[in-house]
Design a protein around this motif. Structure first.
Motif, mmCIF file in Angstrom:
data_model
loop_
_atom_site.group_PDB
_atom_site.id
_atom_site.type_symbol
_atom_site.label_atom_id
_atom_site.label_comp_id
_atom_site.label_asym_id
_atom_site.label_seq_id
_atom_site.Cartn_x
_atom_site.Cartn_y
_atom_site.Cartn_z
ATOM 1 N N THR A 36 0.654 -1.165 0.140
ATOM 2 C CA THR A 36 0.040 -0.061 -0.421
ATOM 3 C C THR A 36 0.712 1.549 -0.007
ATOM 4 O O THR A 36 0.075 2.119 -0.494
ATOM 5 C CB THR A 36 -0.967 0.243 1.157
ATOM 6 N N GLU A 37 2.231 1.156 0.617
ATOM 7 C CA GLU A 37 3.213 2.453 0.871
ATOM 8 C C GLU A 37 3.353 2.780 -0.977
ATOM 9 O O GLU A 37 3.521 3.874 -0.542
ATOM 10 C CB GLU A 37 4.046 2.142 1.701
ATOM 11 N N ASP A 38 3.701 1.669 -1.570
ATOM 12 C CA ASP A 38 4.625 1.780 -2.751
ATOM 13 C C ASP A 38 3.080 2.516 -3.461
ATOM 14 O O ASP A 38 3.541 3.319 -4.239
ATOM 15 C CB ASP A 38 4.973 0.524 -3.310
ATOM 16 N N LYS A 39 1.999 2.172 -3.658
ATOM 17 C CA LYS A 39 0.756 2.554 -4.614
ATOM 18 C C LYS A 39 0.360 4.319 -3.650
ATOM 19 O O LYS A 39 0.590 4.599 -5.280
ATOM 20 C CB LYS A 39 -0.632 1.685 -4.422
ATOM 21 N N VAL A 40 0.552 4.195 -2.676
ATOM 22 C CA VAL A 40 0.108 6.327 -1.928
ATOM 23 C C VAL A 40 0.747 6.774 -2.919
ATOM 24 O O VAL A 40 0.798 7.758 -3.421
ATOM 25 C CB VAL A 40 -0.154 5.461 -0.634
ATOM 26 N N LYS A 41 2.868 5.992 -2.947
ATOM 27 C CA LYS A 41 3.257 6.860 -3.034
ATOM 28 C C LYS A 41 3.550 6.814 -5.106
ATOM 29 O O LYS A 41 3.712 8.115 -5.155
ATOM 30 C CB LYS A 41 5.089 6.584 -3.222
ATOM 31 N N GLY A 42 3.600 6.398 -5.447
ATOM 32 C CA GLY A 42 3.026 6.207 -6.792
ATOM 33 C C GLY A 42 2.102 7.187 -7.500
ATOM 34 O O GLY A 42 2.298 8.218 -7.948
ATOM 35 N N LEU A 43 1.189 6.731 -6.735
ATOM 36 C CA LEU A 43 -0.041 8.038 -7.372
ATOM 37 C C LEU A 43 0.190 9.318 -6.286
ATOM 38 O O LEU A 43 0.086 10.417 -7.357
ATOM 39 C CB LEU A 43 -1.449 7.537 -6.516
ATOM 40 N N SER A 44 0.358 9.234 -5.540
ATOM 41 C CA SER A 44 0.722 10.995 -4.752
ATOM 42 C C SER A 44 2.003 11.445 -6.229
ATOM 43 O O SER A 44 1.824 12.919 -6.085
ATOM 44 C CB SER A 44 1.180 10.908 -3.453
ATOM 45 N N LEU A 45 2.727 10.993 -6.507
ATOM 46 C CA LEU A 45 4.094 11.447 -7.560
ATOM 47 C C LEU A 45 3.497 11.806 -8.782
ATOM 48 O O LEU A 45 3.903 12.840 -9.657
ATOM 49 C CB LEU A 45 5.147 10.204 -8.035
#
Length: 82
Positions: A36-45
């Motif tokens: 989830t942390e990776d998904k949130v990071k990718g989308l927030s970028l």
């Protein structure tokens, strides 16, 4: 967020987004990083989607974030229309 060398896609997107040279190109991450942390990071970028492997083309093509491609009769050209 920028500066993590082990996640090359995140670093690339961070640099692209901050440079402002290609602001209208939609970015879709396709990756094995499924936390989830990776998904949130990718989308927030700024990515419009974050797809984790393994995935199916059929399910992925049903998403509505991009126009559907139109394939010409020769199958060699794909044109995106809005």
């Amino acid at each position: 967020m920028c500066g993590e060398s082990r996640k090359h896609g995140f670093e690339w997107e961070c640099q692209r987004a901050t440079s402002g040279s290609t602001p209208n190109i939609p970015i879709i991450f396709i990756t094995a990083l499924g936390d989830t942390e990776d998904k949130v990071k990718g989308l927030s970028l700024g990515a419009v989607d974050y797809i984790t492997k393994p995935f199916t083309i059929t399910a992925t093509m049903q998403k509505n974030h991009l126009p559907k491609p139109k394939i010409s009769q020769s199958q060699s050209t794909i044109a995106i229309s809005s």
